[in-house]
Motif scaffolding. Sequence first.
Motif, PDB file in Angstrom:
ATOM      1  N   ASN A   1       0.814  -1.217   0.000  1.00  0.00           N
ATOM      2  CA  ASN A   1       0.000   0.000   0.000  1.00  0.00           C
ATOM      3  C   ASN A   1       0.845   1.262   0.000  1.00  0.00           C
ATOM      4  OD1 ASN A   1      -2.457  -1.408   0.012  1.00  0.00           O
ATOM      5  ND2 ASN A   1      -2.442  -1.588   2.245  1.00  0.00           N
ATOM      6  N   THR A   2       2.139   1.109   0.120  1.00  0.00           N
ATOM      7  CA  THR A   2       3.012   2.279   0.224  1.00  0.00           C
ATOM      8  C   THR A   2       4.069   2.356  -0.871  1.00  0.00           C
ATOM      9  OG1 THR A   2       4.439   1.070   1.772  1.00  0.00           O
ATOM     10  CG2 THR A   2       2.686   2.449   2.726  1.00  0.00           C
TER      11      THR A   2
ATOM     12  N   PRO B   1      -2.591   3.524  -8.424  1.00  0.00           N
ATOM     13  CA  PRO B   1      -2.825   2.073  -8.335  1.00  0.00           C
ATOM     14  C   PRO B   1      -3.115   1.452  -9.704  1.00  0.00           C
ATOM     15  CG  PRO B   1      -4.132   3.266  -6.705  1.00  0.00           C
ATOM     16  CD  PRO B   1      -3.587   4.283  -7.650  1.00  0.00           C
TER      17      PRO B   1
ATOM     18  N   LYS C   1       5.849   2.391  -4.385  1.00  0.00           N
ATOM     19  CA  LYS C   1       5.532   2.653  -5.781  1.00  0.00           C
ATOM     20  C   LYS C   1       6.662   2.115  -6.657  1.00  0.00           C
ATOM     21  CE  LYS C   1       2.602   6.757  -5.206  1.00  0.00           C
ATOM     22  NZ  LYS C   1       2.384   8.172  -5.614  1.00  0.00           N
TER      23      LYS C   1
ATOM     24  N   LYS D   1       1.392   1.686  -8.009  1.00  0.00           N
ATOM     25  CA  LYS D   1       1.263   0.827  -6.831  1.00  0.00           C
ATOM     26  C   LYS D   1       0.476  -0.429  -7.170  1.00  0.00           C
ATOM     27  CE  LYS D   1      -0.583   3.715  -3.870  1.00  0.00           C
ATOM     28  NZ  LYS D   1      -1.069   4.284  -2.575  1.00  0.00           N
TER      29      LYS D   1
END
Length: 262
Positions: free
Chosen positions: A178-179, A208, A181, A238
Amino acid sequence: MFAMASLPARLIILPLLLLFGTCNANLIRGGDTPQKPFDFFVLALSWSGTSCSSVKDCCPTNACCSSEVATGFTINGFWPDYNNGSWPSCCDGPKYDQNSISIISGFLNTYWPSYDCISAPACGRFIESDLAFEWDTHGKCASPVLSNQYEYFSTALMLYFKYNITEILLKAGYVPSNTVKYPLKDITSAIKNALGVTPIVKCNGHSPIREIQICFDKTLQIEECPTYAPSKCPSRVKLPIKNVTQVPETTNYLSFRGSLNW
């Protein structure tokens, strides 16, 4: 972690999934309007973490509410397309019949799930499930290459397993986060190095990854997708973790969904 098909499961399903040759391309009809033969197939894959990132309410038919559904990429659709960026839809063909794909229903539930609580109408009528939507809207148009439901859905599953984008990215070090990239060009290169073709990558919002598409000719050989749909993703993207939302016990979504199918 990614939920992968185990080796025994693949050994069970793969003998059931048949490869189909090219047939003579005849005109396909949708209603009263003749539709020309399609040019190629698109296998569209949804990233489950992105699909579930905005889910607040839950229901039994939503894959975001089930830990049994695969994480990573799942099948969003298997679509006959034209080279100019358009596609046939709502063609004539056999009515959707769940019994005809019962032997692979477990695989479809896991790897071609719904991310909705209510099925959208297809071809002017309400339908019983998202798989029925895919068959009525797209699957019927796959004729004469794939002429029935079992051929259509099993072929999509076979290609999903054979060209496993989730495994390709995992082996290249791109894990759900979730963090973190990742450089889009590196993800694209990892897939191209493994498959020999450049994928189409689509994103949600700022970063995302929402969907990856790969293309196949009508002999089911992988090929480059047409360039009509350039990526609009940022340079760094992401792969969000799929969070499983709990199904509320007090809401009978199945009855509500069924009430729409009149």
